[in-house]
Design an enzyme around this catalytic site. Structure first.
Site, PDB file in Angstrom:
ATOM      1  N   ASP A   8      26.677 -43.685  -6.917  1.00 26.49           N
ATOM      2  CA  ASP A   8      26.204 -43.147  -5.646  1.00 26.49           C
ATOM      3  C   ASP A   8      26.723 -41.719  -5.515  1.00 26.49           C
ATOM      4  O   ASP A   8      27.935 -41.475  -5.630  1.00 26.49           O
ATOM      5  CB  ASP A   8      26.715 -43.990  -4.473  1.00 26.49           C
ATOM      6  N   ASP A 129      16.396 -52.182   1.998  1.00 26.32           N
ATOM      7  CA  ASP A 129      17.766 -52.267   2.504  1.00 26.32           C
ATOM      8  C   ASP A 129      17.707 -52.936   3.874  1.00 26.32           C
ATOM      9  O   ASP A 129      17.007 -52.458   4.773  1.00 26.32           O
ATOM     10  CB  ASP A 129      18.383 -50.876   2.632  1.00 26.32           C
TER      11      ASP A 129
END
Length: 245
Positions: A8, A129
């Site tokens: 990330d 998500d």
């Protein structure tokens, strides 16, 4: 079953967030390319990369870091975060990204996802998500009224190569994967599903290798790999053994 190590990106560094909160970011490596090389050397076969800044900004913000990753590894890379139009999709595929992950735009403009799948078959994934079962967008800053299953069904016949399903309530807190919700999604559509959010230990890997999880393409691991809770060699050996090779 594929175990996808995660990188990330925030400010050009490898970080992990807690519950998707950009204010709760822990830096694990300031050289994303070196981290990608490490994962390849450990035996991983894929890499999952997210441009966190891009997810909030709606455009690429860590392009140099992604370029560094592509230069450092021969593993296929799937990339998400801030990719919102066809020009961005094509630019990343041209650079060598194997699979582009579309998240917010899958909610806002499903037609783009379908067009991208048609133009680039096998190279488009959808990132779903969810927080409390409802789809979150704009870098998880907004929650819609759409359920994960409802969104996935929109793309059933579009040619999406995979769905990456993240349980935000478990992301970065090492609570274990949300297997029931992930399997509910996987069993509702024919698109391969990748579990994300909460993978904490070798026990999660063992759970993923049980028969009912055969519907899943794999899972993403982040913090557990970075802080040593999950031993790469042990996890990959277990998966290899389960494959029978």
């Amino acid at each position: 079953m594929i175990l996808f190590p995660a990188i990330d990106l925030k400010g050009g560094q490898c970080v992990r967030l807690k519950l998707g909160d950009m204010a709760q970011a822990t830096v694990f490596n300031d050289d994303p390319g070196a981290q990608a090389r490490t994962f390849e050397n450990q035996g991983f076969e894929w890499l999952h990369v997210v441009d966190l800044d891009g997810a909030f900004a709606g455009e690429s913000r860590n392009g140099a870091a992604v370029d560094g990753i592509l230069a450092a590894t021969s593993n296929p890379v799937q990339l998400g975060g801030g990719i919102r139009n066809m020009a961005q999709i094509e630019a990343w595929l041209t650079k060598g990204i194997r699979r582009v992950i579309l998240g917010t735009v899958a909610v806002r403009d499903p037609g783009l996802v379908k067009a991208a799948c048609k133009a680039h078959p096998g190279h488009i994934a959808v990132g779903i998500d969810a927080r409390g079962g409802k789809v979150a967008v704009e870098g998880w800053a907004e929650t819609s009224e759409l359920t994960a299953v409802d969104l996935a069904k929109r793309f059933e016949d579009a040619g999406v190569s995979a769905i990456i399903y993240t349980d935000i309530d478990r992301d970065g807190v090492l609570k274990g994967l949300n297997i029931p919700s992930t399997l509910e999604l996987a069993n509702a559509v024919s698109i391969p599903v990748i579990a994300s959010g909460g993978l904490a230990s070798i026990d999660d890997v063992k759970r993923l290798l049980e028969p009912d999880c055969a519907a899943l393409e794999g899972a993403i691991s982040g913090r557990a790999l970075y802080d040593g809770r999950l031993d790469p060699a042990q996890a990959l050996a277990l998966i290899k053994s389960a494959r029978g090779n």
